[in-house]
Design a protein around this motif. Sequence first.
Motif, PDB file in Angstrom:
ATOM      1  N   ARG A  16      -3.148  -3.926  -3.812  1.00 35.21           N
ATOM      2  CA  ARG A  16      -2.762  -2.617  -4.523  1.00 35.21           C
ATOM      3  C   ARG A  16      -3.512  -1.539  -4.232  1.00 35.21           C
ATOM      4  O   ARG A  16      -4.713  -1.114  -4.656  1.00 35.21           O
ATOM      5  CB  ARG A  16      -2.188  -2.846  -5.812  1.00 35.21           C
ATOM      6  CG  ARG A  16      -1.283  -1.853  -6.288  1.00 35.21           C
ATOM      7  CD  ARG A  16      -0.303  -2.454  -7.752  1.00 35.21           C
ATOM      8  NE  ARG A  16      -1.829  -2.533  -8.662  1.00 35.21           N
ATOM      9  CZ  ARG A  16      -2.442  -1.991  -9.949  1.00 35.21           C
ATOM     10  NH1 ARG A  16      -1.879  -0.637  -9.775  1.00 35.21           N
ATOM     11  NH2 ARG A  16      -3.031  -2.512 -10.576  1.00 35.21           N
ATOM     12  N   CYS A  24      -4.082   2.026  -5.579  1.00 36.31           N
ATOM     13  CA  CYS A  24      -3.519   2.049  -6.636  1.00 36.31           C
ATOM     14  C   CYS A  24      -3.408   4.131  -7.217  1.00 36.31           C
ATOM     15  O   CYS A  24      -3.389   4.442  -8.369  1.00 36.31           O
ATOM     16  CB  CYS A  24      -5.267   1.952  -7.367  1.00 36.31           C
ATOM     17  SG  CYS A  24      -5.290   0.015  -7.828  1.00 36.31           S
ATOM     18  N   TYR A  74       2.574   1.198   1.398  1.00 36.02           N
ATOM     19  CA  TYR A  74       3.167   1.793  -0.288  1.00 36.02           C
ATOM     20  C   TYR A  74       4.321   2.198  -0.376  1.00 36.02           C
ATOM     21  O   TYR A  74       4.988   1.948  -1.336  1.00 36.02           O
ATOM     22  CB  TYR A  74       2.030   1.392  -1.426  1.00 36.02           C
ATOM     23  CG  TYR A  74       1.088   0.057  -1.575  1.00 36.02           C
ATOM     24  CD1 TYR A  74       1.535  -0.504  -2.615  1.00 36.02           C
ATOM     25  CD2 TYR A  74       0.425  -0.441  -0.328  1.00 36.02           C
ATOM     26  CE1 TYR A  74       1.327  -2.068  -2.742  1.00 36.02           C
ATOM     27  CE2 TYR A  74      -0.666  -1.592  -0.834  1.00 36.02           C
ATOM     28  CZ  TYR A  74       0.049  -2.328  -1.880  1.00 36.02           C
ATOM     29  OH  TYR A  74      -0.255  -4.054  -1.979  1.00 36.02           O
TER      30      TYR A  74
END
Length: 207
Positions: free
Chosen positions: A37, A39, A92
């Motif tokens: 992910r 961050c 993302y």
Amino acid sequence: MAIHFHEEDIPSADLFAPDAAIAVDTEAMGLMPGRDRLCLVQLSDGGGDEHLVRFGPGSDYAAPNLKALLGDPNRLKLYHFARFDVAIMRAYLGITAAPLYCTRTASRLVRTYTDRHGLKELVKELLGQDLSKQQQTSDWGAAEINDAQREYAASDVRYLHALKAKLDERLARENRVELAQACFDFLPARALLDLAGWAEVDLFAHS
């Protein structure tokens, strides 16, 4: 000089000088964009302040102001390892943060007398500054980003403008400006190949 912390987006692209190149870095839960992910995104226009944008668990990564800034085709983005940063932001945020300049790529083209092309080594040799990498492998997905992490993250974009100036001098000296630009232009495609599963494959190899 100050470090500014933002949740989920920057308030406005007006935080940054018009037309200035933007130094960009990212922190993630690991080094695999399809698994780990995103961050944190770090930003600087070289004026002395750094901006950190944190994305929490479950984020929808909407970030319209950040996307407008990084997706601006008229604004140069500076990275140290563009291949990873461009890939994870594509995964993302859904943007290709280019045009770009990568200090690691430039270093590999002109500092052929060494195999040490990390940001710490580059800043030490070219700018005479010491960087701490103690927080490099810390938990960037934690509920709170502590002061040491914030300083580490900010330092990753603090020196990129100055490094570009030094590396540009060497690229010109070694007659590798056009070669460097060709590499920078290809890096978004290299990032897409990584995301598509060709991270370890040289498509140009004979076998």
